[in-house]
Design an enzyme around this catalytic site. Structure first.
Site, PDB file in Angstrom:
ATOM      1  N   ASP A 108       0.855  -1.190   0.000  1.00 57.94           N
ATOM      2  CA  ASP A 108       0.000   0.000   0.000  1.00 57.94           C
ATOM      3  C   ASP A 108       0.892   1.242   0.000  1.00 57.94           C
ATOM      4  O   ASP A 108       1.676   1.440   0.931  1.00 57.94           O
ATOM      5  CB  ASP A 108      -0.899  -0.022   1.239  1.00 57.94           C
ATOM      6  CG  ASP A 108      -2.019   0.997   1.166  1.00 57.94           C
ATOM      7  OD1 ASP A 108      -2.149   1.656   0.121  1.00 57.94           O
ATOM      8  OD2 ASP A 108      -2.750   1.149   2.159  1.00 57.94           O
ATOM      9  N   ASP A 199      -2.886   2.627  -6.016  1.00 56.59           N
ATOM     10  CA  ASP A 199      -1.893   2.703  -4.945  1.00 56.59           C
ATOM     11  C   ASP A 199      -1.730   1.440  -4.110  1.00 56.59           C
ATOM     12  O   ASP A 199      -1.042   1.470  -3.093  1.00 56.59           O
ATOM     13  CB  ASP A 199      -2.238   3.871  -4.013  1.00 56.59           C
ATOM     14  CG  ASP A 199      -3.598   3.697  -3.346  1.00 56.59           C
ATOM     15  OD1 ASP A 199      -4.398   2.884  -3.830  1.00 56.59           O
ATOM     16  OD2 ASP A 199      -3.839   4.377  -2.329  1.00 56.59           O
ATOM     17  N   GLU A 200      -2.319   0.336  -4.504  1.00 59.93           N
ATOM     18  CA  GLU A 200      -2.136  -0.879  -3.722  1.00 59.93           C
ATOM     19  C   GLU A 200      -2.268  -2.124  -4.583  1.00 59.93           C
ATOM     20  O   GLU A 200      -2.866  -2.098  -5.657  1.00 59.93           O
ATOM     21  CB  GLU A 200      -3.126  -0.949  -2.556  1.00 59.93           C
ATOM     22  CG  GLU A 200      -4.573  -0.932  -2.969  1.00 59.93           C
ATOM     23  CD  GLU A 200      -5.511  -1.045  -1.761  1.00 59.93           C
ATOM     24  OE1 GLU A 200      -5.282  -1.931  -0.909  1.00 59.93           O
ATOM     25  OE2 GLU A 200      -6.458  -0.243  -1.673  1.00 59.93           O
ATOM     26  N   CYS A 489     -23.987 -11.694 -14.456  1.00 59.50           N
ATOM     27  CA  CYS A 489     -23.144 -11.595 -15.659  1.00 59.50           C
ATOM     28  C   CYS A 489     -21.776 -12.251 -15.510  1.00 59.50           C
ATOM     29  O   CYS A 489     -21.033 -12.348 -16.486  1.00 59.50           O
ATOM     30  CB  CYS A 489     -22.967 -10.128 -16.063  1.00 59.50           C
ATOM     31  SG  CYS A 489     -21.978  -9.180 -14.886  1.00 59.50           S
ATOM     32  N   HIS A 504     -21.814  -1.721  -9.738  1.00 60.80           N
ATOM     33  CA  HIS A 504     -22.185  -2.813 -10.619  1.00 60.80           C
ATOM     34  C   HIS A 504     -23.639  -3.225 -10.394  1.00 60.80           C
ATOM     35  O   HIS A 504     -24.373  -3.481 -11.353  1.00 60.80           O
ATOM     36  CB  HIS A 504     -21.249  -4.004 -10.382  1.00 60.80           C
ATOM     37  CG  HIS A 504     -21.442  -5.117 -11.367  1.00 60.80           C
ATOM     38  ND1 HIS A 504     -21.061  -5.004 -12.693  1.00 60.80           N
ATOM     39  CD2 HIS A 504     -22.003  -6.333 -11.235  1.00 60.80           C
ATOM     40  CE1 HIS A 504     -21.371  -6.122 -13.332  1.00 60.80           C
ATOM     41  NE2 HIS A 504     -21.946  -6.938 -12.470  1.00 60.80           N
ATOM     42  N   HIS A 508     -27.022  -3.194 -13.073  1.00 58.84           N
ATOM     43  CA  HIS A 508     -28.032  -4.226 -13.324  1.00 58.84           C
ATOM     44  C   HIS A 508     -29.437  -3.720 -12.984  1.00 58.84           C
ATOM     45  O   HIS A 508     -30.398  -4.089 -13.640  1.00 58.84           O
ATOM     46  CB  HIS A 508     -27.714  -5.480 -12.511  1.00 58.84           C
ATOM     47  CG  HIS A 508     -26.628  -6.316 -13.112  1.00 58.84           C
ATOM     48  ND1 HIS A 508     -26.638  -6.725 -14.428  1.00 58.84           N
ATOM     49  CD2 HIS A 508     -25.482  -6.813 -12.572  1.00 58.84           C
ATOM     50  CE1 HIS A 508     -25.564  -7.442 -14.684  1.00 58.84           C
ATOM     51  NE2 HIS A 508     -24.838  -7.506 -13.577  1.00 58.84           N
TER      52      HIS A 508
END
Length: 569
Positions: A108, A199-200, A489, A504, A508
């Site tokens: 990180d 960043d990680e 999906c 997400h 839908h």
């Protein structure tokens, strides 16, 4: 008497129950006067649309907690005894699946955006500074964190906490450049590393350790040294047997440090026993609030101690997640490579109802999205527009096209139609996402994105906004199978990508509404999507009944609780 005193205290100090911004201390904030921060945030937010939205969400959660308490009270001694046996049996099954043979490192970067800006402008070194604006902060350096300034905090509040605070505008071109340099380093240790934002990243260094005959601790030191030599930036690392623990460990000795958790069960259980649940990726402030206030669970060990209640009140998959946390179990496998299925960008700005300005923002986003798609050699057929109103209401609209597109002109044309239908409206955020992507490339490695199937440019949601719980009942069909896979999906997103998962689900939901409005059945479409997934049941009831074996990985994350509980309450 005590009750009266508490009531008087709450009345005199209402900010004590206001946790909108200060939800969990980040590295460098240990000595911060938390009550002072809460008071400033409360006083400067009171009366705003944001404050009203937070109050609505808080009321919703309070009702959830009260309902859960009622359900707890109705459990008989016989019920509790039964679910205690269920919990003990499941704990044994999960324990049997424990894997201690892998070595995972979570890397990180330290205050990444702020560190990059300081590298570009050395005069900022040692001064409290933040990347962002008076509207919202993306990152604060460690000097600023001492005052309680943090990411996801409005800049005007941060300036109140720290009058000397310096603002640097965001420059994602610069951040992407330095992020690419770090990924070249990751590549040499694990070609299949998992990037979790700019960043990680998570690296499985098991094979590298075997080949070179060195420990995970030594490799972590090498990685940190090489990143500093390549970029001039520092990072912190956590070494552990799985990703969940590695992420927790990387935060312990920040900045510019590392922590190694030995790969043995005693060490893991000792480490996890007193760990606050909020430290676990995927457990946000809302879930923490519910577990603490409804069940009295504040530490990971208490997950196991209250196993009977967890199994009684939550679905099996959610209970498995909580019990796994109590055992210190996490992902150890590397997810398979998947074709990217969506690409997006977003921008936040001061609330405005100026149509000309909003169209200009939309044009900028269309150009950015087009550039990203062309860079990846992608075209899309489903365009989603996400809008956040001045009152922090989230709206999602989508349109499916007859052909794949990638030009900024085509994207803007269809996005403008979606936006026009919403006028008059005052907005503070616009986001675009293109789905149903097509490309000559058959697969993409899980890297360089904030989640395996999505790339985001711009300002992320704040921690508070990421856990919006309104309209959760409309997301009942959207479940995450085996920690990663969307049941509709097949897209894969790790459980700690809370914001991406919410977006997400919003897509839908928008797709569902779009098809309902056009007269087509969402259910048949959903079943068609499910049939396309290898080894997946063709009906929702079968999917619910299907028992997940330990070999299939950890289970559906806690955010599904909000879906399940809407049905139960």
């Amino acid at each position: 008497m005590e009750k009266g005193e508490t009531s008087t205290s709450d009345t005199d100090r209402p900010w004590q129950s206001y946790h909108t911004v200060y939800t969990n201390a980040k590295a460098g904030m240990d000595g911060v006067d938390k009550e002072k921060v809460q008071r400033v945030v409360y006083e400067m937010s009171k009366g705003s649309k944001y404050f009203e939205n937070e109050e609505r969400k808080e009321a919703f959660i309070r009702q959830k907690i009260e309902n859960m308490r009622v359900r707890c009270a109705k459990l008989s001694a016989e019920d509790i005894s039964h679910f205690q046996m269920v919990a003990e049996k499941r704990i044994l099954e999960l324990e049997a699946a424990r894997i201690l043979s892998r070595i995972w490192i979570h890397v990180d970067m330290d205050a990444f955006y702020a560190a990059v800006e300081t590298l570009s402008n050395p005069s900022l070194k040692g001064k409290p500074m933040a990347v962002g604006s008076m509207s919202m902060i993306s990152t604060a350096n460690y000097e600023a964190r001492k005052f309680g300034v943090r990411a996801a905090m409005p800049g005007f509040i941060a300036r109140k906490l720290c009058p000397e605070l310096i603002f640097a505008p965001t420059d994602f071109k610069k951040y992407n450049y330095y992020s690419d340099l770090t990924r070249k380093v990751f590549q040499t240790y694990d070609p299949n590393y998992m990037a979790a934002g700019l960043d990680e990243a998570y690296l499985d260094v098991t094979e590298a350790c075997k080949e070179r005959g060195i420990t995970g601790e030594e490799i972590a030191k090498e990685i940190r040294t090489n990143i500093y030599e390549e970029t001039g930036l520092t990072c912190s690392a956590g070494v552990a047997a799985n990703r969940l623990l590695a992420k927790v460990c990387s935060d312990i000795n920040k900045p510019n440090g590392q922590f190694v958790l030995p790969n043995n069960r005693v060490a893991v259980m000792t480490f996890i026993s007193s760990l606050p649940i909020r430290k676990i990726g995927g457990i946000g402030k809302v879930t923490e609030h519910i577990l603490r206030d409804a069940l009295g669970i504040s530490t990971c060990e208490e997950m196991l101690q209250k196993g009977s209640y967890i199994c009684a009140l939550f679905s099996q998959s959610t209970a498995d997640f909580f019990l796994s946390v109590g055992l210190g179990l996490g992902g150890t496998d590397t997810p398979e490579v998947r074709l990217r299925k969506s690409i997006s960008n977003e921008r936040t700005f001061s609330a405005t109802g100026d149509e000309t300005l909003l169209y200009r923002k939309l044009e900028e986003l269309s150009e950015m999205l087009s550039a990203d798609m062309q860079k990846e050699g992608l075209c899309g057929r489903t365009l989603t527009l996400k809008l956040k109103t001045a009152a922090f209401e989230l709206r999602t609209r989508a349109v499916s096209l007859q052909k794949h597109i990638c030009s900024s002109e085509d994207i803007l044309k269809h996005a403008s139609k979606l936006l026009k239908a919403e006028f008059p409206i005052s907005l503070r955020l616009i986001a675009q996402m293109d789905h149903s992507l097509s490309s000559d490339v058959t697969a993409y490695k899980v890297e360089g994105t904030s989640c395996p199937n999505r790339v985001t440019n711009g300002v992320n949601f704040t921690a508070a906004e990421a856990e919006v719980v309104s309209s959760m009942g409309q997301r009942e069909l959207f479940l995450w199978v085996n920690d990663y896979k969307c049941s509709i999906c097949g897209i894969e997103m790790p459980p700690d990508f809370i914001e991406e998962r919410q977006e997400h689900c919003d897509f839908h939901l928008a797709e569902k509404l779009q098809k309902e409005e056009s007269g087509t059945g969402f259910r048949s479409s959903t079943l068609r999507h499910r049939d396309e997934q290898k080894g997946q049941s063709s009906s929702q009831s079968q999917r619910k009944k299907r028992k997940l074996s330990p070999k299939e990985g950890r289970h559906i994350p806690i955010d599904v609780f909000f879906v399940k509980s809407n049905q139960n309450f």
